[in-house]
Design a protein around this motif. Structure first.
Motif, mmCIF file in Angstrom:
data_model
loop_
_atom_site.group_PDB
_atom_site.id
_atom_site.type_symbol
_atom_site.label_atom_id
_atom_site.label_comp_id
_atom_site.label_asym_id
_atom_site.label_seq_id
_atom_site.Cartn_x
_atom_site.Cartn_y
_atom_site.Cartn_z
ATOM 1 N N UNK A 113 -32.281 43.796 105.670
ATOM 2 C CA UNK A 113 -32.240 42.514 104.950
ATOM 3 C C UNK A 113 -32.509 42.735 103.459
ATOM 4 N N UNK A 114 -33.449 43.637 103.139
ATOM 5 C CA UNK A 114 -33.751 43.913 101.724
ATOM 6 C C UNK A 114 -32.542 44.537 101.037
ATOM 7 N N UNK A 115 -31.888 45.471 101.734
ATOM 8 C CA UNK A 115 -30.698 46.115 101.159
ATOM 9 C C UNK A 115 -29.583 45.095 100.985
ATOM 10 N N UNK A 116 -29.372 44.241 102.014
ATOM 11 C CA UNK A 116 -28.318 43.220 101.938
ATOM 12 C C UNK A 116 -28.605 42.249 100.797
ATOM 13 N N UNK A 117 -29.888 41.852 100.646
ATOM 14 C CA UNK A 117 -30.243 40.926 99.560
ATOM 15 C C UNK A 117 -29.988 41.582 98.210
ATOM 16 N N UNK A 118 -30.347 42.870 98.087
ATOM 17 C CA UNK A 118 -30.142 43.583 96.825
ATOM 18 C C UNK A 118 -28.642 43.678 96.506
ATOM 19 N N UNK A 121 -27.409 40.256 95.457
ATOM 20 C CA UNK A 121 -27.808 39.968 94.062
ATOM 21 C C UNK A 121 -26.941 40.764 93.096
ATOM 22 N N UNK A 122 -26.717 42.058 93.421
ATOM 23 C CA UNK A 122 -25.871 42.882 92.556
ATOM 24 C C UNK A 122 -24.462 42.295 92.464
ATOM 25 N N UNK A 123 -23.935 41.852 93.638
ATOM 26 C CA UNK A 123 -22.587 41.276 93.656
ATOM 27 C C UNK A 123 -22.560 39.979 92.853
ATOM 28 N N UNK A 124 -23.630 39.156 93.000
ATOM 29 C CA UNK A 124 -23.691 37.899 92.257
ATOM 30 C C UNK A 124 -23.779 38.178 90.760
#
Length: 149
Positions: A113-118, A121-124
């Protein structure tokens, strides 16, 4: 004893009929009664002693049987207790293993989940940066559109 009573009856009749009857004859008979009574008492005492010994043997056998039954019951209880303890330990080990697996799974999911959130955020941020660059490019290439008058 019946023979002595019969003899006593005979001597009693003789004493009543014969004036020269010797009373020591009855004394001798009374001693025989005493001996007979003592012998009967001794026989009864011996029989009583034998009954006591038989009762003690029966009591000892009953105690031995009770001890045997109690020992068997205690052995069965110990086996039951050991089996119950073994089953409880196996269940506890299974629960600990399941909990450890769930903890590891939770850690993996947290990291995922932390990797997916990161990445999100990077994609956003990349998307916002690309939009801003595109907008800036659009403004830079057309300077008239910036100032509407």
């Amino acid at each position: 004893m019946e023979a002595l009573l019969s003899q006593f009856t005979f001597l009693s009749d003789q004493a009543l009929q014969d004036k020269s009857f010797d009373p020591s004859t009855i004394e001798d008979l009374m001693k025989l009664f005493e001996i007979e009574a003592y012998n009967a008492w001794a026989a009864m005492e011996l029989e009583h002693q034998q009954d006591v010994e038989e009762a003690e043997i029966s009591l000892q056998q009953a105690e031995d049987y009770l001890d045997s039954v109690m020992e068997n019951a205690m052995d069965e209880f110990r086996r039951f207790e050991e089996e119950l303890e073994r089953m409880s330990k196996a269940e506890l080990d299974s629960l600990v293993k399941t909990a450890e697996t769930a903890r590891k799974m939770g850690n993996i999911m947290e990291k995922s989940a932390a990797i997916a959130a990161k990445k999100y955020i990077e994609a956003a941020v990349n998307s916002a940066t690309a939009s801003m660059k595109s907008a800036w490019k659009g403004l830079s290439s057309n300077p008239n559109k910036v100032h509407p008058s």
